[in-house]
Motif scaffolding. Structure first.
Motif, PDB file in Angstrom:
ATOM      1  N   GLY A   1       0.835  -1.192   0.000  1.00  0.00           N
ATOM      2  CA  GLY A   1       0.000   0.000   0.000  1.00  0.00           C
ATOM      3  C   GLY A   1       0.868   1.240   0.000  1.00  0.00           C
ATOM      4  N   ALA A   2       0.256   2.373  -0.252  1.00  0.00           N
ATOM      5  CA  ALA A   2       0.990   3.635  -0.271  1.00  0.00           C
ATOM      6  C   ALA A   2       1.412   4.014   1.151  1.00  0.00           C
ATOM      7  CB  ALA A   2       0.126   4.733  -0.888  1.00  0.00           C
ATOM      8  N   ASN A   3       2.342   4.959   1.253  1.00  0.00           N
ATOM      9  CA  ASN A   3       2.744   5.461   2.561  1.00  0.00           C
ATOM     10  C   ASN A   3       1.536   6.035   3.294  1.00  0.00           C
ATOM     11  OD1 ASN A   3       5.469   4.841   2.226  1.00  0.00           O
ATOM     12  ND2 ASN A   3       5.903   6.776   1.190  1.00  0.00           N
ATOM     13  N   GLY A   4       1.396   5.674   4.568  1.00  0.00           N
ATOM     14  CA  GLY A   4       0.302   6.194   5.362  1.00  0.00           C
ATOM     15  C   GLY A   4      -0.998   5.418   5.245  1.00  0.00           C
ATOM     16  N   SER A   5      -0.965   4.294   4.526  1.00  0.00           N
ATOM     17  CA  SER A   5      -2.200   3.519   4.337  1.00  0.00           C
ATOM     18  C   SER A   5      -2.494   2.577   5.497  1.00  0.00           C
ATOM     19  CB  SER A   5      -2.125   2.721   3.033  1.00  0.00           C
ATOM     20  OG  SER A   5      -1.028   1.830   3.048  1.00  0.00           O
ATOM     21  N   GLY A   6      -1.546   2.418   6.425  1.00  0.00           N
ATOM     22  CA  GLY A   6      -1.788   1.579   7.602  1.00  0.00           C
ATOM     23  C   GLY A   6      -1.206   0.188   7.518  1.00  0.00           C
ATOM     24  N   LYS A   7      -0.210  -0.012   6.638  1.00  0.00           N
ATOM     25  CA  LYS A   7       0.382  -1.344   6.450  1.00  0.00           C
ATOM     26  C   LYS A   7       1.071  -1.844   7.720  1.00  0.00           C
ATOM     27  CE  LYS A   7       3.217  -0.077   3.293  1.00  0.00           C
ATOM     28  NZ  LYS A   7       2.967   1.370   3.366  1.00  0.00           N
ATOM     29  N   SER A   8       1.925  -0.995   8.311  1.00  0.00           N
ATOM     30  CA  SER A   8       2.675  -1.417   9.499  1.00  0.00           C
ATOM     31  C   SER A   8       1.740  -1.671  10.680  1.00  0.00           C
ATOM     32  CB  SER A   8       3.715  -0.361   9.864  1.00  0.00           C
ATOM     33  OG  SER A   8       4.718  -0.279   8.866  1.00  0.00           O
TER      34      SER A   8
END
Length: 561
Positions: free
Chosen positions: A28-35
């Motif tokens: 996902g893009a940066n800031g999408s909540g992956k981590s």
């Protein structure tokens, strides 16, 4: 197969997600909540576990990690080191209060706590190596020849060195006297491994983490691309998966190339996160994934424009300037442009982007052009993109920039237009023939061919008798009318001839011979004309405005031009 506790899409409900592949890629893009999603998986594994060591089957390798280690590896038992790696404390096996504890605030932070466990990873590695050496020695002493033969070159130390050599063959490493020793393959000089580059230290860390992990672990890797070149990263994880087929891997990344290089992995595209317990995501399938193209689109936040050509084609050079606010993707052919635009516009559940296609007009009829528009595929207002360089207003712009006189400019343009118009008239039979073939081909492609073979043959026979002559006559009348009108812009809209640009050099050479000394115009006047225009598009608003009038208004409007 492994069952993972996973959030239901756009819900706080938790479901059992069955991972039947060896690996899952969360992208996902940066800031999408992956981590946060990766931390959620580990946290749920911890919460549902029972017994003293809760969460012992999940190892998450955080992106927030320190990649330095001491010159001498601290010597501990494998159990001590393993417990420190998984739980954060060799004495107190509780992830929540140890591994993910923020030492500054004293609170538990599953996503941003910085992990400093490199020494522990190396300690576990040395401990496991020593255990294997001891067992090998005992087997040898007890005469277990077959067991010794089986283990020869297959001990942990051998496998680590083998993996390292496949990934980074330009450097050699070995574990020696509680140290990591590095050297060049052809040299004798050695140095301590803690002086290796960032990428090399990351490789060693990942290799050791995975190879010493307990059996049947769920290994979550946050940002596997960190400090690694893409070619090294893809090779590293492919090899590690082969060596640890007992484990399952979850990769958390925004690197679309990494995902595209793992065709056997399941892929989940994370679109958004509410900051608490809800994620919007989609599981991707391979039905419309040509060479990872979908991942490239999802990885950007611009509207998408598919075009014909390659990265070095005039199509891309012009369109990337005109549509600088779009993600411009060159495709091999107009058919790819049409297919990709259709496919991605059918998958609105995966993205919020507007996706368009832009192709040459070629020999397309107005009927075909209008039908393509319904699918967000638009045609240029000239037959081929190269014809834009023959437009009168663009020629005038170039002449002004070259500071030639108005009379010279008028003469050049007059001669160019006459040359193109006469050429079209001379080439009319060939243009008609190609346009008729294109019209018939399109007509046949949209026929509703239903029924059995005999019925289809009869339908085609009747249709050909009824429509083909009409297509032929319409094309001939249309092109003949344009030719007789001698209207330059109309001719550029339908004239398909790759060699037209060469006419400029002929006109310049003729002008130079006839006007020697009167104007600073030579036979090479147009040699760098196209390159000049493309460069100017990057900064000259006036030229951009000239170009805009030749592009489909629908795309310009939708992209706020």
């Amino acid at each position: 197969m492994v069952s993972i506790r996973f959030p239901k899409k756009n819900s706080e409900e938790v479901i059992d997600y069955q991972l039947d592949n060896q690996s899952l890629i969360i992208i996902g893009a940066n800031g999408s909540g992956k981590s946060h999603l990766a931390a959620f998986i580990e946290k749920k594994d911890y919460e549902q576990a029972t017994g003293e060591k809760r969460g012992e089957k999940c190892l998450r390798i955080s992106a927030q990690r320190i990649m330095n280690f001491d010159k001498y590896i601290p010597l501990k038992s494998y159990e001590q080191s393993e417990q420190k790696i998984i739980f954060g404390d060799e004495r107190f096996p509780d992830k929540q209060s140890a591994k993910w504890r923020n030492n500054k605030t004293g609170s538990t932070d599953w996503t941003t706590s910085v992990i400093d466990d490199y020494n522990d990873v190396l300690s576990a590695t040395v401990a496991k190596i020593n255990e294997e050496y001891k067992k090998f020695y005992e087997d040898s002493k007890n005469g277990n020849v077959d067991e010794c033969r089986r283990k020869t070159n297959h001990l942990l130390s051998d496998e680590i060195e083998l993996i390292w050599n496949k990934v980074l063959p330009e450097r050699k490493i070995e574990f020696k006297d509680a140290c990591v020793v590095a050297k060049f393959p052809d040299g004798e000089d050695t140095y301590n491994g803690n002086q290796m580059s960032d990428g090399e230290r990351v490789c060693l860390y990942m290799i050791c983490q995975v190879m010493v992990a307990p059996k049947n672990m769920l290994i979550i890797v946050d940002e596997p691309e960190l400090h690694l070149h893409p070619s090294i990263m893809n090779r590293l994880w492919s090899i590690l998966e082969k060596y640890r087929q007992d484990c399952h891997f979850i990769y958390v990344t925004h690197d679309t190339e990494f995902a595209a290089q793992h065709p056997d992995a399941k892929i989940i595209w994370v679109k958004s996160f509410d900051g608490k317990n809800k994620w919007d995501y989609e599981e991707l399938t391979n039905d419309i994934l040509p060479d990872g193209l979908l991942l490239k689109i999802l990885g950007n936040r611009k509207n998408v424009l598919f075009i014909e050509g390659k990265d070095d084609s005039w199509d891309y050079k012009i369109y990337s300037k005109i549509y600088s606010q779009c993600y411009v993707i060159p495709c091999r052919s107009c058919h790819d442009v049409i297919d990709y635009t259709r496919a991605y516009n059918k998958r609105k559940n995966l993205h919020h982007l507007q996706v368009f296609g832009l192709i040459d007009r070629d020999y397309r009829s107005q009927e075909e052009i209008e039908n393509l528009k319904k699918e967000n595929v638009y045609c240029l207002n000239v037959a081929e993109v190269e014809n834009l360089f023959l437009k009168e207003s663009i020629l005038q712009y170039y002449h002004q920039q070259q500071q030639i006189s108005d009379s010279a400019s008028d003469t050049l343009i007059k001669n160019i237009k006459k040359k193109i118009i006469d050429s079209f008239s001379d080439d009319l039979d060939k243009q008609e023939d190609n346009a008729i073939k294109a019209g018939i081909k399109y007509h046949l492609s949209v026929l509703p061919l239903n029924g059995n073979i005999a019925e289809i043959k009869q339908y085609l026979h009747n249709d050909i008798d009824k429509n083909i002559d009409g297509i032929k006559n319409n094309v001939i009348d249309y092109l003949k009318t344009i030719s007789e009108s001698r209207e330059y812009d109309k001719i550029l809209a339908v004239y398909n001839q790759k060699g037209l640009y060469g006419s400029l050099n002929e006109i310049a050479a003729s002008f130079s011979r006839e006007n020697q000394g009167k104007e600073n115009i030579t036979k090479d006047f147009y040699r760098n004309y196209r390159e000049f225009i493309v460069r100017a598009l990057s900064s000259d608003t006036e030229l951009c405005n000239i170009f805009y009038q030749y592009f489909p208004a629908e795309i310009l409007k939708l992209n706020k031009i």
